[in-house]
Design an enzyme around this catalytic site. Structure first.
Site, short mmCIF file in Angstrom:
data_model
loop_
_atom_site.label_atom_id
_atom_site.label_comp_id
_atom_site.label_asym_id
_atom_site.label_seq_id
_atom_site.Cartn_x
_atom_site.Cartn_y
_atom_site.Cartn_z
N CYS A 384 16.21 -15.65 -3.62
CA CYS A 384 14.82 -15.67 -4.07
C CYS A 384 14.62 -14.78 -5.31
O CYS A 384 15.03 -15.16 -6.39
CB CYS A 384 13.88 -15.34 -2.92
SG CYS A 384 12.25 -16.08 -3.18
N HIS A 510 15.49 -19.00 1.16
CA HIS A 510 16.01 -17.92 2.01
C HIS A 510 16.96 -18.47 3.06
O HIS A 510 16.54 -18.79 4.17
CB HIS A 510 14.85 -17.20 2.70
CG HIS A 510 13.99 -16.42 1.77
ND1 HIS A 510 14.23 -15.09 1.48
CD2 HIS A 510 12.91 -16.78 1.04
CE1 HIS A 510 13.32 -14.66 0.62
NE2 HIS A 510 12.52 -15.67 0.34
N GLU A 512 18.93 -16.92 4.83
CA GLU A 512 19.10 -15.98 5.96
C GLU A 512 18.25 -16.33 7.18
O GLU A 512 18.49 -15.84 8.27
CB GLU A 512 18.82 -14.54 5.51
CG GLU A 512 17.36 -14.17 5.25
CD GLU A 512 16.90 -14.46 3.82
OE1 GLU A 512 17.52 -15.31 3.15
OE2 GLU A 512 15.91 -13.84 3.38
#
Ligand code: GLN
Length: 543
Positions: A384, A510, A512
């Site tokens: 990001c 993202h 994650e």
């Protein structure tokens, strides 16, 4: 599928930070391994509508769901431990409840009646809880109540779960209380009194726990369990020891050893099926006995906080598990990078991750971290704001666009290589107005990203306002930037890579939020694998 939904309420006592989120997620894992379909809700007693506008110092990471809700980081634990895909329904806040009740009141829906905490607020809480099994088709809903018993803010939630036990059959609901049994060093003893008080407080409001999960650093012997059982009015077999674990992913296994899954299904009058935790156990075994070690730097601005980059740290560990590798995470303060001496700061580091973020503080340090990774051929994963930093760095130092920047930080920049998304230009409210949630992305052939995912179409979660300025695409491509991922209409740049580098991938989304210990995210897996290679070949010439 059982006919009636079962509920498990998880409360916490004595102190905060005992790990209710991980405990709830671990219970979810155990029940899934028994073959039940579960969902998990986090109730947050604060008045903010969601944590989206909260500072990481106050709240830690904001976890984003597929449907674009900005939620509590415990939902990250729920998704990592189980197969659940959470939605905006899985996080209930006091702010949301009051917002809906006050809107109804303004519309005149209460027909002149007085609007009160009981029954209006508690009814709204119960309705929200019951919406989850309706929408998500599950056998068992685990409801974690945030905060600690005794907090004023938590009372309407506790009152709601008390009422639910009365409204549903008793065999459909259980209460689990997570508590602390402290060890007093000077006395050489573990003490049960705080737990007695905490359970006493719960019973005062009409909630009797069925199971106690006792956080402790010392083993609880039989006589201690008997004492807790007697004073807290809980069956001795339901006094579960929750010792500090070597690895959080071991917790479901430690619970299972004490038959917690059996105890729960029996209390809920459900059939005990043969549980299968093998895959999870294998993953934990791998996590605990790696043969390699690699050091990865995270160049962020909240490095002193454990929770600000929670999903990133976990995903890095997942990438490590997939590569039979123990991860040493070196947290490097982006502001320190601004003072130079990068060779010292990144000493011994085989991969650099630049995470997301907002605001000017530390941005130049993040840009420098990217430059260091690019020039020294150290694998880089930019996420990001990390991708935006990579674009700015490339523009300034490779394309020679001096002063290139994001308009988030330098509105008057001559080269706004990162600028506001068109749909963001008219946005005024801060809360819930970013580009949020899952969007599709097309991957270009022959790129590291395509190789990692093994597919050309992916979908990932977003949380940003700014984007790559398409007017600079050509110039950057001519200079060796690879647009590896784009939105299906081709308008938004989602992933960039660079040529002649061992592994340099930066994404606008993202990744994650979608990694699990037993299903590591492909970008994290390949990032760690590239870092190990760099370390092994010793091709990184930096000191
Ligand atoms: N501040 C940047 C934006 O809004 C990046 C956001 C992030 O890293 N999550 O686009």
């Amino acid at each position: 599928m059982t006919t009636k939904t079962k509920y498990i309420f998880v409360t916490g006592g004595v102190v905060s930070s005992l790990g209710k989120g991980i405990a709830s997620a671990s219970i979810g894992r155990l029940l899934e391994s028994q073959g039940y379909k579960i969902s998990i809700i986090k109730c947050d007693p604060y008045i903010n509508v969601d944590p989206g506008t909260m500072n990481p110092y106050q709240h830690g990471e904001v976890y984003v769901t597929n449907d674009g809700a900005e939620t509590d980081l415990d939902l990250g634990h729920y998704e990592r431990f189980t197969s659940l895909t959470t939605t905006k329904l899985n996080n209930i806040t006091t702010g949301q409840i009051y917002f809906s009740i006050i809107s109804k009141e303004r519309r005149g829906d209460f027909l002149g009646g007085t609007v009160q905490v009981i029954p209006h607020i508690t009814d709204a809480i119960k309705e929200r809880i019951r919406l989850v099994p309706k929408e998500q088709n599950c056998d068992i809903v685990i409801v974690e109540i945030g905060g600690t018993v005794g907090d004023i803010e938590g009372l309407p939630f506790l009152e709601s779960i008390r009422q639910m036990r009365l409204e549903e059959s008793t065999e459909d609901i259980i209460n689990i209380h997570l508590t602390l049994i402290p060890y007093i060093k000077s006395a050489g003893e573990i003490k049960t009194k705080p737990t007695q008080h905490s359970v006493g407080k719960l019973r005062e409001i009409g909630i009797q726990p069925d199971i106690l999960l006792c956080r402790t650093e010392k083993h609880l012997n039989k006589s201690l369990k008997q004492k807790i059982s007697l004073f807290c009015n809980v069956n001795e077999t339901s006094v579960i020891e929750a010792m500090d674990a070597k690895d959080i992913y071991e917790i479901p296994i430690l619970y299972k050893k004490q038959n917690l899954d059996e105890i729960i299904v029996n209390l809920l009058h459900l059939a005990s099926k043969r549980s299968n935790l093998t895959e999870w156990e294998d993953t934990v075994h791998k996590a605990l006995s790696p043969s390699k070690k690699v050091t990865i730097a995270v160049a962020g601005k909240y490095i002193e906080l454990q929770d600000a980059y929670k999903s990133i740290y976990e995903s890095l560990r997942h990438g490590g598990i997939a590569n039979d590798c123990r991860l040493e995470i070196k947290k490097v303060d982006a502001e320190d990078i601004e003072n130079g001496n990068l060779g010292e700061l990144f000493k011994g580091v085989s991969g650099i991750l630049v995470p997301g973020g907002f605001g000017t503080r530390g941005i130049e340090g993040k840009i420098e971290a990217v430059r260091y990774a690019r020039e020294n051929k150290i694998p880089l994963l930019g996420i990001c704001l990390g991708m935006q930093a990579a674009v700015i760095e490339f523009s300034r130092n490779v394309c020679k666009l001096q002063g290139a920047a994001s308009t988030e930080f330098t509105p008057e920049t001559p080269y706004p290589v990162i600028c506001l998304l068109e749909e963001q230009r008219k946005v005024e409210d801060l809360g819930g107005t970013m580009r949020l949630g899952s969007y599709a992305c097309h991957l270009k052939k022959g790129t590291k990203s395509r190789e990692a995912y093994g597919s050309s179409e992916i979908s990932e979660r977003h949380r940003h306002r700014y984007e790559f300025h398409n007017g600079y695409r050509l110039k950057m491509e001519e200079n060796g930037l690879i647009i590896a991922g784009i939105s299906p209409e081709g308008t938004l740049v989602e992933i960039i890579e660079i040529e002649n580098h061992p592994w340099f991938v930066a994404c606008q989304f993202h990744p994650e939020f979608k990694s699990k210990p037993n299903k590591p995210h492909p970008l994290f897996k390949d990032f760690i694998s590239a870092s190990i290679k760099v370390q092994e070949n010793n091709i990184n010439t930096h000191s």
